[in-house]
Structure formats: C-alpha cells, structure tokens
Design a protein around this motif. Structure first.
Motif, PDB file in Angstrom:
ATOM      1  N   GLY A 138       0.860  -1.174   0.000  1.00 16.65           N
ATOM      2  CA  GLY A 138       0.000   0.000   0.000  1.00 16.65           C
ATOM      3  C   GLY A 138       0.896   1.224   0.000  1.00 16.65           C
ATOM      4  O   GLY A 138       2.125   1.094   0.032  1.00 16.65           O
ATOM      5  N   LEU A 139       0.300   2.376  -0.027  1.00 13.49           N
ATOM      6  CA  LEU A 139       1.104   3.597   0.065  1.00 13.49           C
ATOM      7  C   LEU A 139       1.851   3.589   1.393  1.00 13.49           C
ATOM      8  O   LEU A 139       1.293   3.191   2.417  1.00 13.49           O
ATOM      9  CB  LEU A 139       0.203   4.831  -0.042  1.00 13.49           C
ATOM     10  CG  LEU A 139       0.948   6.156  -0.148  1.00 13.49           C
ATOM     11  CD1 LEU A 139       1.678   6.263  -1.488  1.00 13.49           C
ATOM     12  CD2 LEU A 139       0.005   7.328   0.006  1.00 13.49           C
ATOM     13  N   HIS A 164       1.886  -7.088  -4.605  1.00  9.52           N
ATOM     14  CA  HIS A 164       1.998  -8.201  -3.666  1.00  9.52           C
ATOM     15  C   HIS A 164       0.731  -9.038  -3.756  1.00  9.52           C
ATOM     16  O   HIS A 164      -0.377  -8.510  -3.659  1.00  9.52           O
ATOM     17  CB  HIS A 164       2.192  -7.687  -2.240  1.00  9.52           C
ATOM     18  CG  HIS A 164       2.425  -8.784  -1.259  1.00  9.52           C
ATOM     19  ND1 HIS A 164       3.622  -9.442  -1.149  1.00  9.52           N
ATOM     20  CD2 HIS A 164       1.594  -9.378  -0.384  1.00  9.52           C
ATOM     21  CE1 HIS A 164       3.527 -10.381  -0.233  1.00  9.52           C
ATOM     22  NE2 HIS A 164       2.298 -10.366   0.247  1.00  9.52           N
ATOM     23  N   VAL A 165       0.907 -10.332  -3.950  1.00  6.61           N
ATOM     24  CA  VAL A 165      -0.221 -11.249  -4.058  1.00  6.61           C
ATOM     25  C   VAL A 165      -0.159 -12.217  -2.888  1.00  6.61           C
ATOM     26  O   VAL A 165       0.881 -12.847  -2.651  1.00  6.61           O
ATOM     27  CB  VAL A 165      -0.192 -12.045  -5.382  1.00  6.61           C
ATOM     28  CG1 VAL A 165      -1.405 -12.960  -5.494  1.00  6.61           C
ATOM     29  CG2 VAL A 165      -0.113 -11.107  -6.573  1.00  6.61           C
ATOM     30  N   GLU A 166      -1.257 -12.334  -2.173  1.00  5.93           N
ATOM     31  CA  GLU A 166      -1.379 -13.329  -1.111  1.00  5.93           C
ATOM     32  C   GLU A 166      -2.791 -13.883  -1.140  1.00  5.93           C
ATOM     33  O   GLU A 166      -3.757 -13.155  -0.879  1.00  5.93           O
ATOM     34  CB  GLU A 166      -1.078 -12.730   0.254  1.00  5.93           C
ATOM     35  CG  GLU A 166      -1.131 -13.787   1.349  1.00  5.93           C
ATOM     36  CD  GLU A 166      -0.919 -13.207   2.723  1.00  5.93           C
ATOM     37  OE1 GLU A 166      -1.930 -12.838   3.356  1.00  5.93           O
ATOM     38  OE2 GLU A 166       0.250 -13.109   3.147  1.00  5.93           O
ATOM     39  N   ALA A 167      -2.897 -15.145  -1.511  1.00  7.08           N
ATOM     40  CA  ALA A 167      -4.203 -15.815  -1.617  1.00  7.08           C
ATOM     41  C   ALA A 167      -5.093 -15.017  -2.567  1.00  7.08           C
ATOM     42  O   ALA A 167      -4.727 -14.808  -3.713  1.00  7.08           O
ATOM     43  CB  ALA A 167      -4.826 -16.025  -0.252  1.00  7.08           C
ATOM     44  N   ASN A 168      -6.225 -14.500  -2.070  1.00  7.53           N
ATOM     45  CA  ASN A 168      -7.183 -13.784  -2.929  1.00  7.53           C
ATOM     46  C   ASN A 168      -6.906 -12.284  -3.027  1.00  7.53           C
ATOM     47  O   ASN A 168      -7.655 -11.565  -3.675  1.00  7.53           O
ATOM     48  CB  ASN A 168      -8.611 -13.979  -2.398  1.00  7.53           C
ATOM     49  CG  ASN A 168      -8.845 -13.279  -1.077  1.00  7.53           C
ATOM     50  OD1 ASN A 168      -8.005 -13.329  -0.172  1.00  7.53           O
ATOM     51  ND2 ASN A 168      -9.974 -12.619  -0.945  1.00  7.53           N
ATOM     52  N   PRO A 176       1.891   4.125 -10.116  1.00  9.55           N
ATOM     53  CA  PRO A 176       2.927   3.583 -11.006  1.00  9.55           C
ATOM     54  C   PRO A 176       2.872   2.054 -11.134  1.00  9.55           C
ATOM     55  O   PRO A 176       3.392   1.493 -12.085  1.00  9.55           O
ATOM     56  CB  PRO A 176       4.239   4.034 -10.350  1.00  9.55           C
ATOM     57  CG  PRO A 176       3.863   5.287  -9.623  1.00  9.55           C
ATOM     58  CD  PRO A 176       2.474   5.015  -9.098  1.00  9.55           C
ATOM     59  N   ALA A 177       2.199   1.379 -10.201  1.00  7.87           N
ATOM     60  CA  ALA A 177       2.114  -0.084 -10.216  1.00  7.87           C
ATOM     61  C   ALA A 177       0.809  -0.597 -10.821  1.00  7.87           C
ATOM     62  O   ALA A 177       0.551  -1.798 -10.787  1.00  7.87           O
ATOM     63  CB  ALA A 177       2.260  -0.615  -8.792  1.00  7.87           C
ATOM     64  N   ILE A 178       0.000   0.270 -11.395  1.00  7.13           N
ATOM     65  CA  ILE A 178      -1.312  -0.163 -11.892  1.00  7.13           C
ATOM     66  C   ILE A 178      -1.208  -1.322 -12.876  1.00  7.13           C
ATOM     67  O   ILE A 178      -1.983  -2.281 -12.802  1.00  7.13           O
ATOM     68  CB  ILE A 178      -2.102   1.017 -12.514  1.00  7.13           C
ATOM     69  CG1 ILE A 178      -2.602   1.953 -11.416  1.00  7.13           C
ATOM     70  CG2 ILE A 178      -3.294   0.498 -13.334  1.00  7.13           C
ATOM     71  CD1 ILE A 178      -3.225   3.238 -11.911  1.00  7.13           C
ATOM     72  N   GLY A 179      -0.269  -1.282 -13.788  1.00  7.10           N
ATOM     73  CA  GLY A 179      -0.148  -2.341 -14.794  1.00  7.10           C
ATOM     74  C   GLY A 179       0.095  -3.709 -14.177  1.00  7.10           C
ATOM     75  O   GLY A 179      -0.611  -4.671 -14.477  1.00  7.10           O
ATOM     76  N   VAL A 180       1.088  -3.818 -13.296  1.00  8.17           N
ATOM     77  CA  VAL A 180       1.385  -5.112 -12.676  1.00  8.17           C
ATOM     78  C   VAL A 180       0.302  -5.511 -11.678  1.00  8.17           C
ATOM     79  O   VAL A 180      -0.010  -6.693 -11.524  1.00  8.17           O
ATOM     80  CB  VAL A 180       2.788  -5.134 -12.022  1.00  8.17           C
ATOM     81  CG1 VAL A 180       3.868  -5.068 -13.084  1.00  8.17           C
ATOM     82  CG2 VAL A 180       2.958  -4.020 -11.002  1.00  8.17           C
ATOM     83  N   TRP A 181      -0.292  -4.547 -11.022  1.00 16.01           N
ATOM     84  CA  TRP A 181      -1.394  -4.789 -10.074  1.00 16.01           C
ATOM     85  C   TRP A 181      -2.588  -5.406 -10.803  1.00 16.01           C
ATOM     86  O   TRP A 181      -3.124  -6.429 -10.388  1.00 16.01           O
ATOM     87  CB  TRP A 181      -1.739  -3.458  -9.405  1.00 16.01           C
ATOM     88  CG  TRP A 181      -2.885  -3.418  -8.468  1.00 16.01           C
ATOM     89  CD1 TRP A 181      -3.015  -4.109  -7.294  1.00 16.01           C
ATOM     90  CD2 TRP A 181      -4.048  -2.595  -8.579  1.00 16.01           C
ATOM     91  NE1 TRP A 181      -4.203  -3.756  -6.680  1.00 16.01           N
ATOM     92  CE2 TRP A 181      -4.849  -2.827  -7.450  1.00 16.01           C
ATOM     93  CE3 TRP A 181      -4.480  -1.669  -9.544  1.00 16.01           C
ATOM     94  CZ2 TRP A 181      -6.062  -2.173  -7.243  1.00 16.01           C
ATOM     95  CZ3 TRP A 181      -5.678  -1.016  -9.334  1.00 16.01           C
ATOM     96  CH2 TRP A 181      -6.463  -1.275  -8.194  1.00 16.01           C
TER      97      TRP A 181
END
Length: 195
Positions: A138-139, A164-168, A176-181
C-alpha cells in the motif's frame, strides 16, 4: 455470461487508480460496476490526481476528472460479482467508517473472491478487519493502518513496483504499479488473455 466486478469509489478517489483499472477490465470484456455510498447511477464523484514528485514531504493533490457512476450503491447484489477493486485516493479515509462498505469487503473475503486494493485502499481493508495475519502493500503512508489491522506491511521495491499477491488479495503502493497490479488481479480472476 459476462463477468462482473465491483469497484468502490467516492469523492477524491485517485483519478488514475479509478480510470486505468476500469479501462483495463473493460478491454477484457469485464463489466465493472463503479459505485459510491449515498449516490446512484449517473451521479458523479470528483477524482483527484496525486503527484509524487519527491520534492515534497507528501504528495500534492489536484482536481482530476469528474466520474459518472455506473451503478447505484443501494441496489448492488453482491452475489453478482466475481471480484472487488478498491482504488486509492482520499475516499478510503472516510468510507472506512461506512458499515456497508466494510460488510462488502468482508463478503468478498469470506468467499475467497479476488480483491485488488491500491494505495490508500488498504485503509478500508484494515478497517474491515480482513488483514489479520496477512502481508500486503500500500502507500507507505498507510503502513500504520496495515500494521494496526494485524498485517505485515511490504516495503517498497522498485523492481516489482511492489505488487503483492497473497491468496485472494492483490495490493500495490500507488498508480505507477497499476499495470502489474491489474495483471495479477486478472490472473486471480482466471481470465486468460490471448496474444
């Protein structure tokens, strides 16, 4: 049948964090229902553009585009949605006190449905009590909220842009992370992109 995603919003939602995910999901033929408490379809919310230029101790804020809500908050049926998106900006700061908003978040977590939160959106997750014993991004200014919610805060990593991915749950620090998010959220939805 077209997949439906619910997106929370409110006045001073971060402009990029609302429009970019909305358009990315629409491009994949996903029906995104953007709602705001106490507002109906056709009402507008005022977006904000947050500028992080490094010369200030915090970000600056400018008016963004007015956004016309697609659906009425009071009429949503949570059973219709395959996932939830929570943009950042300032709206999470005040909507984390709205009991229905918190119950919406709890609904998606109770069913292990994909949830994407970015920037200040994690404030709503913390208030809903769904972060306990998790890790998320997060910010950086939301670290205290994340930790108070019982989670471990993932510090910024320029290489991964901190998705960051954790479960769901898919979280990221800012626009700046919108694409990978969105890439990781789309994977959780099970949507296959053909090249």
């Amino acid at each position: 049948m077209t997949m439906k995603i619910l997106m929370l919003s409110g006045d001073f939602v971060e402009d990029y964090e609302l429009y970019a995910p909305l358009k990315a999901l629409e491009m994949l033929d996903i029906d995104v229902h953007v709602v705001c408490p106490d507002k109906k379809a056709g009402d507008t919310v005022q977006t904000a553009v947050h500028v992080m230029d490094g010369s200030l101790q915090t970000y600056s804020e400018r008016l963004g585009h007015p956004f016309e809500l697609t659906h009425t908050f009071a009429n949503i049926n949570l059973a219709d949605y395959a996932g939830l998106v929570i943009p950042g900006g300032r709206f999470p700061e005040y909507q984390r006190y709205n009991e229905r908003v918190l119950n919406i978040v709890k609904h998606f977590f109770a069913r292990n449905l994909p949830v994407a939160a970015i920037c200040h959106g994690v404030q709503i997750l913390a208030a809903a009590g769904v972060l306990k014993d998790r890790t998320c991004s997060g910010l950086h200014l939301c670290k205290i909220d994340v930790e108070a919610g019982g989670a471990t805060f993932v510090e910024y990593d320029p290489e991964s842009k901190n998705v960051h991915v954790e479960a769901n749950l898919v979280t990221a620090p800012a626009y700046p992370a919108i694409g990978v998010w969105m890439r990781e959220f789309i994977k959780l939805l099970g949507v296959k992109v053909q090249m």
